[in-house]
Design an enzyme around this catalytic site. Structure first.
Site, mmCIF file in Angstrom:
data_model
loop_
_atom_site.group_PDB
_atom_site.id
_atom_site.type_symbol
_atom_site.label_atom_id
_atom_site.label_comp_id
_atom_site.label_asym_id
_atom_site.label_seq_id
_atom_site.Cartn_x
_atom_site.Cartn_y
_atom_site.Cartn_z
ATOM 1 C CB ILE A 1 -0.902 0.077 1.253
ATOM 2 C CG1 ILE A 1 -1.654 -1.231 1.504
ATOM 3 C CG2 ILE A 1 -1.897 1.230 1.134
ATOM 4 C CD1 ILE A 1 -2.375 -1.251 2.840
ATOM 5 C CG HIS A 2 2.727 3.184 -3.084
ATOM 6 N ND1 HIS A 2 2.362 2.070 -3.797
ATOM 7 C CD2 HIS A 2 2.951 4.165 -3.999
ATOM 8 C CE1 HIS A 2 2.381 2.344 -5.078
ATOM 9 N NE2 HIS A 2 2.723 3.602 -5.240
ATOM 10 N NE ARG A 3 -0.802 4.040 -7.558
ATOM 11 C CZ ARG A 3 -0.663 4.501 -8.776
ATOM 12 N NH1 ARG A 3 -0.950 5.762 -9.045
ATOM 13 N NH2 ARG A 3 -0.238 3.728 -9.753
ATOM 14 N NE ARG B 1 2.732 8.052 1.037
ATOM 15 C CZ ARG B 1 2.393 8.491 -0.170
ATOM 16 N NH1 ARG B 1 2.498 9.766 -0.453
ATOM 17 N NH2 ARG B 1 1.990 7.645 -1.101
ATOM 18 C CG ASP C 1 -1.880 1.211 -3.108
ATOM 19 O OD1 ASP C 1 -0.712 0.790 -3.339
ATOM 20 O OD2 ASP C 1 -2.140 1.996 -2.168
#
Length: 347
Positions: free
Chosen positions: A206-208, A241, A280
């Site tokens: 997950i990073h979007r 992040r 994502d």
């Protein structure tokens, strides 16, 4: 006529895409490539390792622009890229994908009247709330050469009035995937390090911004992954992040083993032997298909519609996959050579 090509990269997916194209350009023998790293991904595990593993030449310039908001980051990159372009005087600027580095490279070159070539042109999610969608559209509309991975991408550009300089070349990521697992198998196996067996786990990332910038949505994604992990335990290389957000919100998802980000070869091997992929990431959606691993995309739409139509991918809001088939649009693993040939013809 020999070309001086200035290549702009800044994020993990761009390092991977640039590797086979840079090798193909070098194989031509008569062109000079100047690699510029904007610094968007600056952590060693998200940057340096990819240059080493994929044998990409060390960047001639590292702009060290990172950890800023979208506007500030893009503006700083634009300023610094303009200075590099004025000093290097390239014949053409080569950009990849849909990041802030992409659009900054495109705009800096366009304002200096330097032709732009965009690898992965024509992709559309049709969601203008995504910063990546804005970056894609802007980059395409100032590019002289548009290298599309699929026929859908060509059609998208035609709808926007872009038909000149458009070429369907296949997907450069497929070029990399064809040999990555074989190369990774010759190293110490990441599966052995993690103590897991093939097909006994799923991979998640997950990073979007659409997931990480909305706390309520992020909580729902984390809960969905925890539920999915009840059926198949999940291994999750965690973007810095994303880890920071999880720690801030006190989220410790059940059934998920969080690990540090991986280099490309280890990630390719982990994906190749997975039972499923939850992500994502646009790039990982395709890589899952390249390794013939079913994927669930943790977004409400995807620019890689072929993976949905071919039954290898579905959105997390859907319950079932479509019947599975191959995707001929992605080519035969020779996209990078074709791009290099087209660049030479543009000289």
């Amino acid at each position: 006529m020999p070309l001086t090509i200035l290549t702009v990269v800044g994020a993990r997916p761009q390092f991977i895409k640039a590797a086979p194209v840079s090798h193909a350009i070098a194989a031509l023998g008569d062109h000079r490539e100047i690699l510029v790293h904007t610094g968007q991904h600056f952590d060693a595990s998200m940057s340096d390792v990819f240059f080493e593993e994929l044998a990409i030449p060390k960047p001639a310039h590292n702009l060290e622009v990172n950890s800023l908001g979208h506007g500030a980051m893009t503006g700083r990159m634009l300023e610094k890229l303009e200075a590099v372009m004025l000093a290097e005087k390239p014949d053409l600027v080569l950009i990849y994908g849909d990041t802030n580095s992409t659009v900054a490279g495109a705009l800096a070159a366009a304002k200096l009247h330097i032709p732009v070539a965009h690898v992965e042109a024509g992709l559309r999610s049709f969601n203008r709330r995504m910063p990546e969608e804005i970056n894609r559209v802007m980059a395409d509309h100032v590019s002289a050469l548009l290298f599309c991975p699929t026929e859908t991408a060509v059609t998208n550009l035609a709808r926007e009035g872009l038909t000149k300089g458009v070429h369907q070349v296949g997907d450069v990521m497929y070029d990399v995937a064809l040999h990555a697992v074989r190369q990774a198998e010759g190293r110490r196996s990441i599966l052995d390090e993690l103590g897991i067996a093939p097909k006994s786990y799923a991979v998640a990332t997950i990073h979007r911004a659409e997931n990480t910038d909305d706390p309520e949505r992020f909580d729902r994604v984390a809960a969905w992954l925890s539920k999915a992990g009840e059926e198949t335990p999940i291994v999750m290389p965690v973007h810095p992040r994303t880890r920071k957000l999880m720690e801030a919100r006190g989220i410790v998802p059940a059934n998920i083993r969080m690990i540090a980000p991986l280099g490309y070869l280890d990630m390719a091997l982990l994906t190749h032997h997975a039972a499923g992929v939850f992500t994502d990431s646009g790039g990982l959606q395709k890589e899952a298909y390249f390794h013939r691993v079913p994927c669930v995309t943790l977004r409400d739409e995807t620019e890689w519609v072929e993976t949905i139509e071919a039954g290898w991918n579905r959105l997390w809001t859907e319950e079932a996959y479509k019947p599975r088939r191959d995707i001929p649009d992605y080519g035969t693993g020779e996209a990078s050579g074709l791009i290099a040939k087209l660049l030479r013809e543009a000289a």
